[in-house]
Design an enzyme around this catalytic site. Structure first.
Site, PDB file in Angstrom:
ATOM      1  N   GLU A   9      35.870  51.987  36.617  1.00  0.00           N
ATOM      2  CA  GLU A   9      36.386  50.631  36.358  1.00  0.00           C
ATOM      3  C   GLU A   9      35.225  49.681  36.074  1.00  0.00           C
ATOM      4  O   GLU A   9      34.111  49.900  36.550  1.00  0.00           O
ATOM      5  CB  GLU A   9      37.128  50.131  37.619  1.00  0.00           C
ATOM      6  CG  GLU A   9      38.636  50.093  37.494  1.00  0.00           C
ATOM      7  CD  GLU A   9      39.161  48.966  36.621  1.00  0.00           C
ATOM      8  OE1 GLU A   9      38.623  48.728  35.530  1.00  0.00           O
ATOM      9  OE2 GLU A   9      40.132  48.323  37.037  1.00  0.00           O
ATOM     10  N   ASP A  10      35.500  48.618  35.341  1.00  0.00           N
ATOM     11  CA  ASP A  10      34.467  47.627  35.052  1.00  0.00           C
ATOM     12  C   ASP A  10      34.240  46.684  36.236  1.00  0.00           C
ATOM     13  O   ASP A  10      33.114  46.429  36.646  1.00  0.00           O
ATOM     14  CB  ASP A  10      34.824  46.828  33.792  1.00  0.00           C
ATOM     15  CG  ASP A  10      36.246  46.268  33.812  1.00  0.00           C
ATOM     16  OD1 ASP A  10      36.999  46.536  34.777  1.00  0.00           O
ATOM     17  OD2 ASP A  10      36.617  45.559  32.868  1.00  0.00           O
ATOM     18  N   ASP A  61      38.547  42.689  41.029  1.00  0.00           N
ATOM     19  CA  ASP A  61      38.702  41.254  41.240  1.00  0.00           C
ATOM     20  C   ASP A  61      39.759  41.058  42.339  1.00  0.00           C
ATOM     21  O   ASP A  61      39.445  41.144  43.521  1.00  0.00           O
ATOM     22  CB  ASP A  61      39.110  40.663  39.883  1.00  0.00           C
ATOM     23  CG  ASP A  61      39.341  39.180  39.868  1.00  0.00           C
ATOM     24  OD1 ASP A  61      38.785  38.484  40.715  1.00  0.00           O
ATOM     25  OD2 ASP A  61      40.075  38.701  38.990  1.00  0.00           O
ATOM     26  N   PHE A 104      33.919  34.124  36.202  1.00  0.00           N
ATOM     27  CA  PHE A 104      34.422  34.935  35.100  1.00  0.00           C
ATOM     28  C   PHE A 104      33.222  35.404  34.274  1.00  0.00           C
ATOM     29  O   PHE A 104      32.487  34.578  33.729  1.00  0.00           O
ATOM     30  CB  PHE A 104      35.391  34.140  34.231  1.00  0.00           C
ATOM     31  CG  PHE A 104      35.999  34.975  33.154  1.00  0.00           C
ATOM     32  CD1 PHE A 104      37.048  35.826  33.423  1.00  0.00           C
ATOM     33  CD2 PHE A 104      35.494  34.925  31.859  1.00  0.00           C
ATOM     34  CE1 PHE A 104      37.590  36.632  32.427  1.00  0.00           C
ATOM     35  CE2 PHE A 104      36.034  35.728  30.857  1.00  0.00           C
ATOM     36  CZ  PHE A 104      37.084  36.576  31.143  1.00  0.00           C
ATOM     37  N   ARG A 124      32.102  41.807  24.339  1.00  0.00           N
ATOM     38  CA  ARG A 124      32.005  43.138  24.968  1.00  0.00           C
ATOM     39  C   ARG A 124      30.697  43.836  24.590  1.00  0.00           C
ATOM     40  O   ARG A 124      30.209  44.700  25.301  1.00  0.00           O
ATOM     41  CB  ARG A 124      33.158  44.044  24.499  1.00  0.00           C
ATOM     42  CG  ARG A 124      34.520  43.633  25.006  1.00  0.00           C
ATOM     43  CD  ARG A 124      35.530  44.753  24.722  1.00  0.00           C
ATOM     44  NE  ARG A 124      36.896  44.267  24.726  1.00  0.00           N
ATOM     45  CZ  ARG A 124      37.648  44.133  25.811  1.00  0.00           C
ATOM     46  NH1 ARG A 124      37.161  44.424  26.992  1.00  0.00           N
ATOM     47  NH2 ARG A 124      38.886  43.691  25.716  1.00  0.00           N
TER      48      ARG A 124
END
Ligand code: 5GP
Length: 179
Positions: free
Chosen positions: A102-103, A106, A156, A169
Site C-alpha cells: 500500500e502507498d 490514513d 495531504f 504521481r
C-alpha cells in the site's frame, strides 16, 4: 486546469530517503518469508505503483506480481469513507506467501478492507502488509501495517505514486502544499 502549482510543493521525504528506506524494507520482508519461497506481491493501484515497482527490485525471492485497484479519495484531499473496489481480480492465493503493498494508511479503512478480503476470500500461507507511509494520527479504526516506511503528520501528500486530481504521481519524492 489544475489548481495547484508544482513549484509550490515542499519536499517532505527526499528521493534518497525513499530509496534507502526501500532497501531497508526489502531486507525486513526477506527475513519474514523463507528465502526459497515464492512471494505473491499485491500492488494496490494506483497509489502504490512507484513504491511497489521500486521495492520488488530489492527482493531476492522469486516474485509474482498482481494488481488490484481501489479508490477512496476521488478528487478530494480528505478520505471519503467511501471505498470503491474497482478491480479485485486475483488468482487463487491459497497456501501462498502474500505481500500486500500500500502507498499510505490514513483512516485505515482501505487497510481493513484489504485485510478482511484476504481473510474471507483466500487462505494464504502468510500475509504481510507493508505501507510506505503511515498517518497514525488520522486513524478512524484501529489497524496497523506489519511494516511501514515513514510515519507522517496528517498532511495531504503527493509524489512517488500519490496524486492530487491524478497529477504528481511521477515525482520521485514525497511533498505537500503548505497552507
Ligand atoms: P484510508 O482508507 O487509510 O483512509 O486511505 C488510504 C488511501 O487513501 C491511500 O491508499 C491513498 O490512495 C489515499 N490517501 C490517503 N492519504 C493520502 C494523502 O495524503 N495523499 C494522497 N495523494 N492520497 C492519500
Amino acid at each position: 486546469m489544475l489548481d495547484k502549482n508544482k513549484n509550490d510543493l515542499k519536499i517532505l521525504i527526499t528521493e534518497k530517503q525513499l530509496q534507502d528506506k526501500l532497501k531497508e524494507l526489502a531486507e525486513k520482508i526477506e527475513n519474514v518469508f523463507d528465502k526459497n519461497e515464492d512471494i505473491y506481491v499485491i500492488c494496490v493501484l494506483k497509489g502504490s505503483v512507484m513504491f511497489c515497482a521500486d521495492l520488488v527490485k530489492h527482493i531476492h525471492n522469486n516474485v509474482q506480481m498482481e494488481f488490484i485497484r481501489i479508490s477512496s479519495y476521488g478528487n478530494e484531499t480528505k478520505s471519503t469513507n467511501n471505498l470503491q473496489a474497482i478491480d479485485l481480480t486475483l488468482p487463487n492465493l491459497n497456501g501462498k506467501n502474500v505481500l500486500i503493498v500500500e502507498d499510505i494508511i490514513d483512516t485505515g479503512l482501505t487497510a481493513r478492507f484489504l485485510t478482511d478480503l484476504f481473510k474471507i476470500k483466500h487462505e494464504p500461507k502468510k500475509v504481510l502488509f507493508v505501507s510506505l507511509l503511515n498517518k497514525k494520527c488520522a486513524r478512524k479504526i484501529e489497524i496497523e501495517p506489519d511494516l511501514y516506511g515513514f510515519e507522517i503528520d496528517d498532511k495531504f501528500v503527493v509524489g512517488f505514486g500519490l496524486d492530487y486530481k491524478g497529477y504528481f504521481r511521477n515525482l520521485p519524492y514525497i511533498a505537500y502544499f503548505p497552507n
